[in-house]
Write a protein that holds these residues in place. Structure first.
Motif, PDB file in Angstrom:
ATOM      1  N   PRO A  74       0.806  -1.232   0.000  1.00 21.08           N
ATOM      2  CA  PRO A  74       0.000   0.000   0.000  1.00 21.08           C
ATOM      3  C   PRO A  74       0.838   1.280   0.000  1.00 21.08           C
ATOM      4  N   PHE A  75       2.126   1.162   0.315  1.00 24.85           N
ATOM      5  CA  PHE A  75       2.969   2.340   0.526  1.00 24.85           C
ATOM      6  C   PHE A  75       4.111   2.440  -0.485  1.00 24.85           C
ATOM      7  N   ALA A  76       4.084   1.600  -1.530  1.00 25.63           N
ATOM      8  CA  ALA A  76       5.124   1.586  -2.563  1.00 25.63           C
ATOM      9  C   ALA A  76       4.460   1.655  -3.930  1.00 25.63           C
ATOM     10  N   THR A  77       5.245   1.981  -4.948  1.00 24.23           N
ATOM     11  CA  THR A  77       4.691   2.029  -6.299  1.00 24.23           C
ATOM     12  C   THR A  77       5.012   0.773  -7.096  1.00 24.23           C
ATOM     13  N   ARG A  78       6.059   0.055  -6.710  1.00 16.31           N
ATOM     14  CA  ARG A  78       6.444  -1.158  -7.423  1.00 16.31           C
ATOM     15  C   ARG A  78       7.121  -2.121  -6.460  1.00 16.31           C
ATOM     16  N   ILE A  79       6.676  -3.383  -6.449  1.00 16.82           N
ATOM     17  CA  ILE A  79       7.292  -4.407  -5.609  1.00 16.82           C
ATOM     18  C   ILE A  79       7.631  -5.606  -6.478  1.00 16.82           C
ATOM     19  N   VAL A  80       8.882  -6.019  -6.397  1.00 17.12           N
ATOM     20  CA  VAL A  80       9.366  -7.197  -7.121  1.00 17.12           C
ATOM     21  C   VAL A  80       9.678  -8.287  -6.106  1.00 17.12           C
ATOM     22  N   GLY A  81       9.146  -9.478  -6.341  1.00 15.88           N
ATOM     23  CA  GLY A  81       9.484 -10.633  -5.514  1.00 15.88           C
ATOM     24  C   GLY A  81      10.371 -11.576  -6.308  1.00 15.88           C
ATOM     25  N   LEU A  82      11.396 -12.107  -5.674  1.00 14.01           N
ATOM     26  CA  LEU A  82      12.262 -13.108  -6.298  1.00 14.01           C
ATOM     27  C   LEU A  82      12.337 -14.328  -5.411  1.00 14.01           C
ATOM     28  N   ASP A  83      12.217 -15.513  -6.005  1.00 10.19           N
ATOM     29  CA  ASP A  83      12.325 -16.758  -5.256  1.00 10.19           C
ATOM     30  C   ASP A  83      12.830 -17.848  -6.189  1.00 10.19           C
ATOM     31  N   ILE A  84      13.499 -18.845  -5.641  1.00 12.64           N
ATOM     32  CA  ILE A  84      14.010 -19.927  -6.480  1.00 12.64           C
ATOM     33  C   ILE A  84      12.987 -21.038  -6.679  1.00 12.64           C
ATOM     34  N   SER A  85      11.844 -20.954  -5.998  1.00 15.64           N
ATOM     35  CA  SER A  85      10.799 -21.977  -6.098  1.00 15.64           C
ATOM     36  C   SER A  85       9.648 -21.489  -6.974  1.00 15.64           C
ATOM     37  N   ASP A  86       9.340 -22.240  -8.019  1.00  8.50           N
ATOM     38  CA  ASP A  86       8.198 -21.900  -8.874  1.00  8.50           C
ATOM     39  C   ASP A  86       6.913 -21.834  -8.069  1.00  8.50           C
ATOM     40  N   GLY A  87       6.743 -22.797  -7.150  1.00  7.10           N
ATOM     41  CA  GLY A  87       5.527 -22.844  -6.350  1.00  7.10           C
ATOM     42  C   GLY A  87       5.355 -21.599  -5.504  1.00  7.10           C
ATOM     43  N   MET A  88       6.451 -21.120  -4.907  1.00  5.27           N
ATOM     44  CA  MET A  88       6.374 -19.919  -4.090  1.00  5.27           C
ATOM     45  C   MET A  88       6.081 -18.686  -4.951  1.00  5.27           C
ATOM     46  N   VAL A  89       6.681 -18.612  -6.135  1.00  5.23           N
ATOM     47  CA  VAL A  89       6.408 -17.488  -7.040  1.00  5.23           C
ATOM     48  C   VAL A  89       4.932 -17.483  -7.439  1.00  5.23           C
ATOM     49  N   ASN A  93       2.286 -14.397  -6.650  1.00  4.68           N
ATOM     50  CA  ASN A  93       1.472 -13.708  -7.655  1.00  4.68           C
ATOM     51  C   ASN A  93      -0.030 -13.899  -7.412  1.00  4.68           C
ATOM     52  N   THR A  94      -0.411 -15.075  -6.932  1.00  8.82           N
ATOM     53  CA  THR A  94      -1.815 -15.306  -6.582  1.00  8.82           C
ATOM     54  C   THR A  94      -2.236 -14.390  -5.439  1.00  8.82           C
ATOM     55  N   ASN A  95      -1.395 -14.298  -4.422  1.00  9.84           N
ATOM     56  CA  ASN A  95      -1.713 -13.443  -3.272  1.00  9.84           C
ATOM     57  C   ASN A  95      -1.761 -11.968  -3.668  1.00  9.84           C
ATOM     58  N   ALA A  96      -0.880 -11.563  -4.580  1.00  7.73           N
ATOM     59  CA  ALA A  96      -0.894 -10.179  -5.065  1.00  7.73           C
ATOM     60  C   ALA A  96      -2.214  -9.876  -5.774  1.00  7.73           C
ATOM     61  N   ARG A  97      -2.655 -10.808  -6.615  1.00  5.97           N
ATOM     62  CA  ARG A  97      -3.923 -10.622  -7.333  1.00  5.97           C
ATOM     63  C   ARG A  97      -5.096 -10.543  -6.359  1.00  5.97           C
ATOM     64  N   ALA A 102      -1.966  -6.625  -8.045  1.00  7.52           N
ATOM     65  CA  ALA A 102      -1.305  -7.233  -9.202  1.00  7.52           C
ATOM     66  C   ALA A 102      -0.693  -6.202 -10.144  1.00  7.52           C
ATOM     67  N   ASP A 103      -1.204  -4.968 -10.103  1.00  7.12           N
ATOM     68  CA  ASP A 103      -0.674  -3.928 -10.986  1.00  7.12           C
ATOM     69  C   ASP A 103       0.700  -3.442 -10.553  1.00  7.12           C
ATOM     70  N   LYS A 104       1.074  -3.706  -9.295  1.00  7.19           N
ATOM     71  CA  LYS A 104       2.373  -3.195  -8.843  1.00  7.19           C
ATOM     72  C   LYS A 104       3.237  -4.208  -8.095  1.00  7.19           C
ATOM     73  N   MET A 105       2.746  -5.409  -7.923  1.00  9.52           N
ATOM     74  CA  MET A 105       3.460  -6.427  -7.131  1.00  9.52           C
ATOM     75  C   MET A 105       3.579  -7.704  -7.972  1.00  9.52           C
ATOM     76  N   VAL A 106       4.808  -7.997  -8.433  1.00  3.01           N
ATOM     77  CA  VAL A 106       5.013  -9.109  -9.351  1.00  3.01           C
ATOM     78  C   VAL A 106       6.182  -9.977  -8.883  1.00  3.01           C
ATOM     79  N   GLY A 107       5.967 -11.283  -8.886  1.00  5.19           N
ATOM     80  CA  GLY A 107       7.012 -12.221  -8.492  1.00  5.19           C
ATOM     81  C   GLY A 107       7.646 -12.904  -9.692  1.00  5.19           C
ATOM     82  N   TYR A 108       8.952 -13.153  -9.593  1.00  5.27           N
ATOM     83  CA  TYR A 108       9.711 -13.823 -10.640  1.00  5.27           C
ATOM     84  C   TYR A 108      10.557 -14.925 -10.013  1.00  5.27           C
TER      85      TYR A 108
END
Length: 269
Positions: A74-89, A93-97, A102-108
């Protein structure tokens, strides 16, 4: 010799689908702690005088299901998540949606500690962050000093590195974390992952947690440990280290473990 990055990936892949439900209490405390200490971490957010109208980028490394990211979104304009597990990513992304971010929080999927990281994560979206955070993951990294340096490199000058992790296990009483098991890059996630469960008599539970316990490299960090890691990484401004008064409690299939957690922060010089 088994590759510990792969071992970590397998462990958290297995935990990813039930992680949020299994560790709900600890993750809720993590969320509250991050929001309560947000202004201690930085005074530059979308709702503060110094952050209004600015782009505020956050990187959560070893992001797991994104508990910290959800607290800060709620207090940032862009959040990037990084993880080595596909399941966690996928969970991130599901939790962000579901939270409407989802418009500003994306996991890779990504690993900052591989030799190929320069090409895989070289884009501008993976640099110049205002905040980099790693939560309950540093104790999984084979080389914490290298980890902090790599994370610091992703900060803009004056940006803040926030680390949440556990104090040394000798302070945790009889439920110690077992012996030191060399391993590689870890995972955030608020982890109940693998710390010894003395009350646990479930075969399923013990197998899951034993697997995860074997990916723990360092059994906690003192204030002096953290200050040294930050200083050596060139993140030495405004260092502070504070305990979280409420213990983090992890429960699964009748097993229970509690630990004392700290938050540490400092800015890139």
């Amino acid at each position: 010799m088994e590759d510990f990055t792969e071992k970590n990936r397998q462990v958290f892949e297995k935990l990813s689908k039930t992680y949020k439900a299994d560790f709900d209490d600890a993750l809720a405390l993590m969320y509250r702690t991050v929001q309560d200490r947000r202004l201690w971490v930085s005074d530059t957010w979308t709702d503060t005088d110094s952050g209004k109208g600015k782009e505020i980028k956050v990187l959560e490394y070893a992001c797991g299901p994104g508990t910290v990211s959800l607290a800060l979104a709620p207090f940032a304009t862009r959040i990037v998540g990084l993880d080595i597990s596909d399941g966690m990513v996928d969970e991130f992304n599901t939790n962000a949606r579901e939270a409407g971010f989802a418009d500003k929080m994306v996991g890779y999927k990504g690993d900052l500690f591989t030799e190929s990281v320069a090409t895989e994560l070289s884009g501008s979206e993976f640099h110049e962050f205002d905040i980099v955070v790693v939560s309950m993951a540093l104790h999984h990294f084979e080389k914490p000093d290298l980890a902090v340096k790599r994370l610091a490199e992703r900060l803009k000058k004056g940006g803040t590195l926030l680390i949440m992790d556990m104090i040394p296990s000798k302070h945790h009483g009889p439920h110690s974390h077992g012996h030191d098991h060399s391993h590689e890059h870890g995972h955030s996630h608020g982890h109940g992952h693998g710390h010894s469960h003395e009350h646990d008599h479930s075969q399923e539970n013990s197998e899951e947690f034993t697997d995860a316990r074997h990916t723990i490299k360092t059994h906690g960090f003192t204030q002096a440990d953290m200050q040294k890691l930050y200083d050596e990484a060139g993140v030495g401004m405004n260092f502070d280290y504070r305990l979280v008064e409420e213990p983090f409690v992890f429960k699964k299939n009748g097993g229970e473990f509690s630990m004392t957690v700290f938050t540490a922060r400092a800015q890139r010089v």
